[in-house]
Every structure is written in C-alpha cells, then in structure tokens.
Design an enzyme around this catalytic site. Structure first.
Site, PDB file in Angstrom:
ATOM      1  N   TYR A   1     -31.821  -9.302  54.658  1.00  0.00           N
ATOM      2  CA  TYR A   1     -30.467  -8.880  54.287  1.00  0.00           C
ATOM      3  C   TYR A   1     -30.382  -7.353  54.262  1.00  0.00           C
ATOM      4  O   TYR A   1     -29.482  -6.749  54.863  1.00  0.00           O
ATOM      5  CB  TYR A   1     -30.108  -9.461  52.918  1.00  0.00           C
ATOM      6  CG  TYR A   1     -28.736  -9.081  52.415  1.00  0.00           C
ATOM      7  CD1 TYR A   1     -27.626  -9.831  52.773  1.00  0.00           C
ATOM      8  CD2 TYR A   1     -28.566  -7.991  51.564  1.00  0.00           C
ATOM      9  CE1 TYR A   1     -26.364  -9.493  52.306  1.00  0.00           C
ATOM     10  CE2 TYR A   1     -27.309  -7.638  51.103  1.00  0.00           C
ATOM     11  CZ  TYR A   1     -26.219  -8.391  51.464  1.00  0.00           C
ATOM     12  OH  TYR A   1     -24.961  -8.052  51.006  1.00  0.00           O
TER      13      TYR A   1
ATOM     14  N   SER B   1     -24.556  -2.251  51.785  1.00  0.00           N
ATOM     15  CA  SER B   1     -25.127  -2.731  50.525  1.00  0.00           C
ATOM     16  C   SER B   1     -26.063  -1.681  49.944  1.00  0.00           C
ATOM     17  O   SER B   1     -26.776  -0.988  50.681  1.00  0.00           O
ATOM     18  CB  SER B   1     -25.910  -4.027  50.755  1.00  0.00           C
ATOM     19  OG  SER B   1     -26.648  -4.388  49.603  1.00  0.00           O
TER      20      SER B   1
END
Length: 252
Positions: free
Chosen positions: A157, A142
């Site tokens: 995350y 990500s």
C-alpha cells in the site's frame, strides 16, 4: 460554473471533498464502486445546499472501461452544465489492504497496483482531453509514505501511494505547459470506511493513535476534504508539484 470530477466520493474523504467543492460553487461529477447509496447521499447533501452533482459508477481497477466512463462524463457535462470540458480532477478512490511481506500474494500486489497507481495514471490520461487549460488535479496519497509513519503490514500500500507521490510531480511538470497544477494530499489516520469501518469496529484503537498525534485526535474526512478544496482553489494558484501531509502532526 466550474466542474470537478471526484473519484470515490460515496463516503469518507472523497465525499467530503465533493461537498466542500460544491460549497465553493463548483459542480461535481462523483464516482462510486459498489456503494451507490453513499453516492446518492453525497448528491443529496450537495443538492440540499443548492449545488449540482451527478454520480457515475467507476471501477478504478478496470482501465479497459475508462473510455466508456469518459463518454459518460461527456454526457453529464453536456446535459447538466451545458459544457464540453471540466476544471478539476480529484484522484481519490482507492483500496486498503494490510499484510506482512511474507503473507502478501501476487494477486494482492496486482490489485493494489491497478487501483492505487495504474488507475489514477490512466484515468487522468483518459480525461485530460476534456480538462480545461489552467485546471488543477489533486491526488490522494497517504502519510504511510513518510519515514516517521511507517507501520508494518503496509509495504505494498505504502509503495503504491509513494509511486503516486512521484507521479504527482511528473504530472505537474508535464502538464504545466497547459497551466494545469497538480498536487497531492497525504492523509494521516482518518475516520473513513477503510478496513470495513475499522474505527467503528475497534474503537479502542483510537486513543493510542490520538496520543501519537500532535493535535491530539484522529483525522476526520472534512480535515482532508477541506485541504483538497483549498489546493484546487484560487488561493493555491502558485502551488504545484507538492505533497501536503494532512495528519494533525502524526509522530511529530
């Protein structure tokens, strides 16, 4: 025919990666959790284009079931492609969660750890005996790991995805003795089902994100799916241990 395993391919980036790989004459074993209808749609799209695909259920957060999943992969390889090995692995399945540090529970932390870091590690370990020498792996990370892309609320995350970036390098180093290349892609903001279809529910978010993106829009699944297929392809045979940001130049 080469065969790829793509986790989390019932929608979004995983679905696109599966379709793009099939268009490159690669058979696909794709996984889903919960969204079986989406997985069947992926299979139907691939078959409509003349490709071959099989969908299998997989809970990436439950590593105790990985040996049973491996057995299902063995059966699919044998029955569909008359093979006992596969060529490519895309560790794409994931989970999203947003919470400020003071609001994050230990259960939230553990769930993201299981799905985003522990899952890809032990699934890869479980499947490695079936992977051909000279194969390739792509992990979906990500852009939230990048200094210019930090957003409040994504600490856990981003930390787990950052761990996956580091794991990608170690995989590349250790598996190089078998000629297996390992890279990762770091998508920017992409129109997927994450956050319960957040962009469908909150379309007013899109203009602000597009304004911060050099290429002037949010990402689409095919933007990332094509990059994944490219990294697994022959044209990327000299690329390994890299994390490729696929964000259209977010915050550039």
């Amino acid at each position: 025919m080469r065969v790829a395993i793509v986790t989390g391919a019932s929608s979004g980036i995983g679905q696109s990666a599966a379709v793009q790989l099939a268009r490159r004459e690669t058979g696909v074993i794709l996984t889903f959790q919960g969204n079986e209808a989406g997985a069947l749609d992926t299979v139907a799209t691939i078959e409509k284009d003349g490709g071959t695909a099989v969908s299998l259920p997989l809970d990436l957060g439950d590593s105790a079931r990985f040996p049973a999943f491996r057995d299902s992969v063995v059966a699919a390889l044998r029955d569909t492609w008359q093979r006992d090995s596969f060529d490519f692995l895309v560790n794409n399945a994931g989970a999203g969660h947003m919470a400020m540090i003071e609001d994050t529970t230990e259960a939230d932390f553990d769930r993201l750890s299981r799905v985003l870091l522990k899952g890809p590690f032990f699934l890869t370990q479980t499947l490695l005996p079936l992977m051909v020498d000279g194969g390739a792996i792509v992990n979906t990370t990500s852009s939230s790991t990048q200094p210019l892309s930090l957003e409040a609320g994504y600490s856990v995350y981003g930390a787990m995805k950052g761990g996956l970036v580091v794991l990608t390098r170690y995989m590349a180093k250790e598996l190089s003795r078998r000629g297996i290349r390992v890279n990762s892609v770091s998508p920017g903001t992409t129109r997927t089902r994450i956050g319960d279809n957040a962009f469908e529910r909150f379309p007013d978010l899109i203009p602000g994100i597009a304004a911060k993106t050099a290429l002037g829009r949010i990402g689409e699944p095919d933007d990332v799916g094509m990059a994944i297929a490219m990294l697994l392809g022959e044209e990327s045979r000299w690329i390994t241990a890299q994390d490729i940001e696929v964000s259209g130049g977010y915050n550039l």
